[in-house]
Enzyme design. Structure first.
Site, PDB file in Angstrom:
ATOM      1  N   ASN A   7       0.870  -1.182   0.000  1.00  0.00           N
ATOM      2  CA  ASN A   7       0.000   0.000   0.000  1.00  0.00           C
ATOM      3  C   ASN A   7       0.905   1.230   0.000  1.00  0.00           C
ATOM      4  OD1 ASN A   7      -1.820   2.014   0.466  1.00  0.00           O
ATOM      5  ND2 ASN A   7      -2.764   1.077   2.271  1.00  0.00           N
ATOM      6  N   ARG A  90      -2.477  -2.058  -3.568  1.00  0.00           N
ATOM      7  CA  ARG A  90      -3.703  -1.290  -3.347  1.00  0.00           C
ATOM      8  C   ARG A  90      -3.664  -0.027  -4.208  1.00  0.00           C
ATOM      9  NH1 ARG A  90      -5.136   3.158   0.981  1.00  0.00           N
ATOM     10  NH2 ARG A  90      -7.320   3.361   0.456  1.00  0.00           N
ATOM     11  N   HIS A 179     -13.043   2.517  -0.173  1.00  0.00           N
ATOM     12  CA  HIS A 179     -13.053   1.480   0.870  1.00  0.00           C
ATOM     13  C   HIS A 179     -13.721   0.190   0.377  1.00  0.00           C
ATOM     14  CE1 HIS A 179     -13.274   5.060   3.867  1.00  0.00           C
ATOM     15  NE2 HIS A 179     -12.014   4.674   3.763  1.00  0.00           N
ATOM     16  N   HIS A 207     -18.069   1.668   7.298  1.00  0.00           N
ATOM     17  CA  HIS A 207     -16.613   1.721   7.497  1.00  0.00           C
ATOM     18  C   HIS A 207     -16.338   3.103   8.087  1.00  0.00           C
ATOM     19  CE1 HIS A 207     -12.297   0.975   6.283  1.00  0.00           C
ATOM     20  NE2 HIS A 207     -12.301   2.284   6.504  1.00  0.00           N
ATOM     21  N   LEU A 208     -16.140   3.144   9.405  1.00  0.00           N
ATOM     22  CA  LEU A 208     -15.968   4.428  10.087  1.00  0.00           C
ATOM     23  C   LEU A 208     -14.550   4.511  10.631  1.00  0.00           C
ATOM     24  CD1 LEU A 208     -19.364   4.503  12.078  1.00  0.00           C
ATOM     25  CD2 LEU A 208     -18.929   5.185   9.706  1.00  0.00           C
ATOM     26  N   ASN A 210     -10.690   7.144   9.951  1.00  0.00           N
ATOM     27  CA  ASN A 210     -10.271   8.507   9.645  1.00  0.00           C
ATOM     28  C   ASN A 210     -11.002   9.002   8.399  1.00  0.00           C
ATOM     29  OD1 ASN A 210      -8.849  10.654  10.496  1.00  0.00           O
ATOM     30  ND2 ASN A 210      -7.057  10.166   9.252  1.00  0.00           N
ATOM     31  N   ARG A 240     -12.067  15.751   6.595  1.00  0.00           N
ATOM     32  CA  ARG A 240     -12.800  16.036   5.351  1.00  0.00           C
ATOM     33  C   ARG A 240     -14.219  16.505   5.660  1.00  0.00           C
ATOM     34  NH1 ARG A 240     -11.538  10.289   2.713  1.00  0.00           N
ATOM     35  NH2 ARG A 240      -9.587  10.161   3.855  1.00  0.00           N
ATOM     36  N   PHE A 283     -11.179  10.614  17.218  1.00  0.00           N
ATOM     37  CA  PHE A 283     -12.403  10.494  18.014  1.00  0.00           C
ATOM     38  C   PHE A 283     -12.131  10.308  19.506  1.00  0.00           C
ATOM     39  CE2 PHE A 283     -16.281  10.253  15.306  1.00  0.00           C
ATOM     40  CZ  PHE A 283     -15.662  10.731  14.161  1.00  0.00           C
ATOM     41  N   ARG A 284     -10.968   9.752  19.849  1.00  0.00           N
ATOM     42  CA  ARG A 284     -10.638   9.608  21.277  1.00  0.00           C
ATOM     43  C   ARG A 284     -10.455  10.981  21.902  1.00  0.00           C
ATOM     44  NH1 ARG A 284      -6.351   5.170  19.410  1.00  0.00           N
ATOM     45  NH2 ARG A 284      -6.350   6.702  17.751  1.00  0.00           N
ATOM     46  N   ILE A 331     -13.023   3.618  14.155  1.00  0.00           N
ATOM     47  CA  ILE A 331     -14.126   4.116  14.988  1.00  0.00           C
ATOM     48  C   ILE A 331     -15.225   3.063  15.102  1.00  0.00           C
ATOM     49  CG2 ILE A 331     -15.889   5.918  15.157  1.00  0.00           C
ATOM     50  CD1 ILE A 331     -13.851   7.576  13.278  1.00  0.00           C
ATOM     51  N   GLU A 333     -15.117  -0.102  14.941  1.00  0.00           N
ATOM     52  CA  GLU A 333     -14.761  -1.272  15.760  1.00  0.00           C
ATOM     53  C   GLU A 333     -14.561  -0.925  17.226  1.00  0.00           C
ATOM     54  OE1 GLU A 333     -11.361  -3.341  14.008  1.00  0.00           O
ATOM     55  OE2 GLU A 333     -12.173  -2.899  12.031  1.00  0.00           O
ATOM     56  N   GLU A 385      -8.460  -5.338   4.952  1.00  0.00           N
ATOM     57  CA  GLU A 385      -8.339  -4.983   3.540  1.00  0.00           C
ATOM     58  C   GLU A 385      -7.173  -5.714   2.876  1.00  0.00           C
ATOM     59  OE1 GLU A 385      -9.455  -0.506   3.067  1.00  0.00           O
ATOM     60  OE2 GLU A 385      -8.955  -0.845   5.147  1.00  0.00           O
TER      61      GLU A 385
HETATM   62  P1  AMP Z   1      -8.740   4.037  10.757  1.00  0.00           P
HETATM   63  O1  AMP Z   1      -8.707   5.100   9.697  1.00  0.00           O
HETATM   64  O2  AMP Z   1      -9.652   2.911  10.452  1.00  0.00           O
HETATM   65  O3  AMP Z   1      -7.361   3.580  11.183  1.00  0.00           O
HETATM   66  O4  AMP Z   1      -9.369   4.742  12.058  1.00  0.00           O
HETATM   67  C1  AMP Z   1      -8.680   5.764  12.711  1.00  0.00           C
HETATM   68  C2  AMP Z   1      -9.596   6.439  13.693  1.00  0.00           C
HETATM   69  O5  AMP Z   1     -10.198   5.483  14.576  1.00  0.00           O
HETATM   70  C3  AMP Z   1      -8.826   7.375  14.611  1.00  0.00           C
HETATM   71  O6  AMP Z   1      -8.762   8.645  14.046  1.00  0.00           O
HETATM   72  C4  AMP Z   1      -9.657   7.365  15.862  1.00  0.00           C
HETATM   73  O7  AMP Z   1     -10.535   8.476  15.787  1.00  0.00           O
HETATM   74  C5  AMP Z   1     -10.485   6.102  15.810  1.00  0.00           C
HETATM   75  N1  AMP Z   1     -10.138   5.170  16.898  1.00  0.00           N
HETATM   76  C6  AMP Z   1      -9.130   4.285  16.931  1.00  0.00           C
HETATM   77  N2  AMP Z   1      -9.140   3.609  18.110  1.00  0.00           N
HETATM   78  C7  AMP Z   1     -10.174   4.103  18.827  1.00  0.00           C
HETATM   79  C8  AMP Z   1     -10.698   3.842  20.127  1.00  0.00           C
HETATM   80  N3  AMP Z   1     -10.164   2.906  20.927  1.00  0.00           N
HETATM   81  N4  AMP Z   1     -11.778   4.538  20.524  1.00  0.00           N
HETATM   82  C9  AMP Z   1     -12.315   5.470  19.720  1.00  0.00           C
HETATM   83  N5  AMP Z   1     -11.855   5.765  18.494  1.00  0.00           N
HETATM   84  C10 AMP Z   1     -10.804   5.102  18.055  1.00  0.00           C
END
Ligand code: AMP
Length: 400
Positions: A7, A90, A179, A207-208, A210, A240, A283-284, A331, A333, A385
Site C-alpha cells: 500500500n 492497493r 473502501h 466503514h468508520l 479517519n 474532510r 475520536f478519542r 471508529i 470497531e 483490507e
Molecule cells: P482508521 O482510519 O480505520 O485507522 O481509524 C482511525 C480512527 O479510529 C482514529 O482517528 C480514531 O478516531 C479512531 N479510533 C481508533 N481507536 C479508537 C478507540 N479505541 N476509541 C475510539 N476511536 C478510536
C-alpha cells in the site's frame, strides 16, 4: 503460497506478507518519510518489532529494504524472494478504466498513467510502488486491486450525478466510492457469521475510520455508497467536510481568496471533525474534550452520528429493508459511543442496540450487539483490507 501486499503513499509504503494457506500475516510493517529526511523503517515478525532510522531516498530503496528484511537470516520469514508468489498493490481510484482487479502489464501501467489525476495524492504513489517492486521482482506476478471495484455493481441511477450527460460520457464524472475492499470483506464475513447465503441478505456496512463511508449491499453486491467521485463526499470525517453544497465552497473561496486547488485542500484537510471541533480529528480526543465540556467537540460528534444515521435510513430505503448493520474500521470497531449515537431511536426500523453488549464489545473479533428483540442484526467486524487484496491477487494471477 505467499502474497506480498503493498500500500504505497506518496512518502510511505505499508506492507504485509500473507501466508495464503492459513491466511495469516507472516510479517508486516511500514516505511515512513520516504524521500524526506529521517526516514523510518518498521518491521514486525515473530511477535517482535524492529524499528530503524534508515535513509530511504525513494520507493525502490524502501522495497529493497522490505525484501532484505523478509529474507534476513535472523528476523526474516522466508529463505528467498522466490517464495513470494505474487504481489497485490492497493490502488485508490480506477475511474471506469478498471472494473475489477487487474494484472500488472505494460498496457495496464500505461492506462494507470492516463488516469492518475483521478486521485492525485494516491494513484501516482501506487504507480511508483508498482515500479519499485517490478525493479526488484521483475518475474513475480503483480495485481492492481482498486478501492473502487466493489462499487461497480451500483445501478446507473445511483452512481450518476445530475450533470450534463455529455460530461459524464466525456470525463467519466460519477460516483465511484471508496473502501471497497473493506465493505466487501465485512459484508462477506457478516454472511458467514450469520450462516446465511449472502445472496439472501441486505446489509448496510459502515466503514468508520479517519475516512468514513457507508455502503448498501444487496445479495453481496454494492448498490450504493456514500463516497463519490473522490473520498471527499459522504459523512463528515477526520479532516474532510463530507457532503457540502458546492455554492457554499465557492462563496468561501471568494471570501478567503482561495483558488480551486486551495479550496479542495481546505475541504480535505482542514474541515470535518477537526474543523468543527478545533480540537482534533481523532475520536478519542473528541470524546475526552466533549466529556470535559467542550461544546464544539460535542457538536462534531453529534454531526458525525447524525450524518451516519441518515445514510443508514437512506440505505434501508434503497435496499427495501435491512437484515444487518455492520460497523468496522478504527471508529466502527472501537467507539461504542459513536455506535450508540448512530443507532439511537431506530426501533421503528427494527434496529435495537443492546447497550451493555455494545459497551462491552470485545476487540478484534466479530461481535453481535443487537438486543434480543431486534429484527436487524448489528455486528462489529474487524476489517482486513490486506487479506482481500491478497485473495484478489491469487485469483487474478491464477495462483490457486
Ligand atoms: P482508521 O482510519 O480505520 O485507522 O481509524 C482511525 C480512527 O479510529 C482514529 O482517528 C480514531 O478516531 C479512531 N479510533 C481508533 N481507536 C479508537 C478507540 N479505541 N476509541 C475510539 N476511536 C478510536
Amino acid at each position: 503460497m505467499k502474497i506480498l501486499v503493498i500500500n504505497s503513499g506518496s512518502s510511505s509504503l505499508k506492507y504485509q506478507l500473507i501466508d495464503m494457506e492459513t491466511e495469516s500475516v507472516l510479517a508486516k510493517g511500514l516505511c515512513e518519510r520516504i524521500g524526506i529526511a529521517n526516514s523510518n523503517f518498521v518491521y514486525k515478525a515473530h511477535g517482535q518489532t524492529v524499528e530503524q532510522q534508515i535513509d530511504m531516498p525513494d520507493h525502490k530503496v524502501a522495497v529493497k529494504l522490505v525484501l532484505d528484511k523478509l529474507t534476513d537470516k535472523d528476523v526474516g520469514v522466508i529463505a528467498s524472494m522466490s517464495e513470494i508468489d505474487g504481489v497485490g498493490h492497493r490502488v485508490v481510484a480506477s475511474g471506469e478504466a478498471f472494473k475489477k482487479p487487474t494484472l500488472v502489464t505494460p498496457e495496464t501501467m500505461r492506462v494507470m498513467e492516463e488516469i492518475k489525476d483521478l486521485a492525485p495524492l494516491h494513484n501516482p504513489a501506487a504507480i511508483v510502488g508498482v515500479k519499485a517492486c517490478l525493479s526488484q521482482m521483475p518475474d513475480t506476478p503483480m495485481v492492481l486491486v482498486f478501492d473502487t471495484c466493489f462499487h461497480f455493481t451500483m445501478p446507473d441511477y445511483a452512481y450518476m450525478y445530475a450533470i450534463d450527460y455529455a460530461h459524464y460520457e466525456k470525463y467519466k464524472i460519477r460516483r465511484y466510492g471508496a473502501h471497497g475492499t473493506s465493505h466487501k470483506y465485512v459484508a462477506e464475513e457478516a454472511a458467514k457469521y450469520l450462516g446465511k447465503p449472502i445472496e439472501d441478505l441486505k446489509i448496510i456496512t459502515c466503514h468508520l475510520g479517519n475516512g468514513s463511508s457507508i455502503s448498501a449491499v444487496k445479495g453481496g453486491k454494492c448498490i450504493d455508497t456514500s463516497m463519490g467521485f473522490t473520498p471527499l463526499a459522504g459523512v463528515p470525517m477526520g479532516t474532510r467536510s463530507g457532503d457540502i453544497d458546492f455554492a457554499a465552497a465557492e462563496y468561501l473561496a471568494k471570501k478567503e481568496n482561495m483558488d480551486v486547488s486551495q479550496t479542495l485542500a481546505y475541504l480535505n484537510k482542514k474541515c470535518g471533525m477537526l474543523g468543527v471541533s478545533g480540537v482534533s480529528s481523532d475520536f478519542r480526543d473528541l470524546s475526552a474534550a466533549a466529556d470535559g465540556g467542550n461544546d464544539r467537540a460535542r457538536l462534531a460528534l453529534d454531526m458525525f452520528a447524525y450524518a451516519t444515521k441518515k445514510y443508514i435510513g437512506a440505505y434501508a430505503a434503497a435496499l427495501d429493508g435491512v437484515d444487518a448493520i455492520v460497523f468496522t474500521a478504527g471508529i466502527g470497531e472501537n467507539d461504542d459511543r459513536v455506535r450508540a449515537g448512530v443507532l439511537a431511536n431506530m426501533d421503528y426500523l427494527g434496529v435495537k442496540l443492546d447497550a451493555d453488549k455494545n459497551s462491552h464489545c470485545p476487540r478484534g473479533v466479530i461481535a453481535e450487539i443487537q438486543a434480543a428483540d431486534s429484527a436487524v442484526k448489528i455486528l462489529v467486524i474487524p476489517t482486513n483490507e490486506e487479506l482481500v487484496i491478497a485473495r484478489e491477487t491469487v485469483r487474478e494471477a491464477n495462483l490457486a
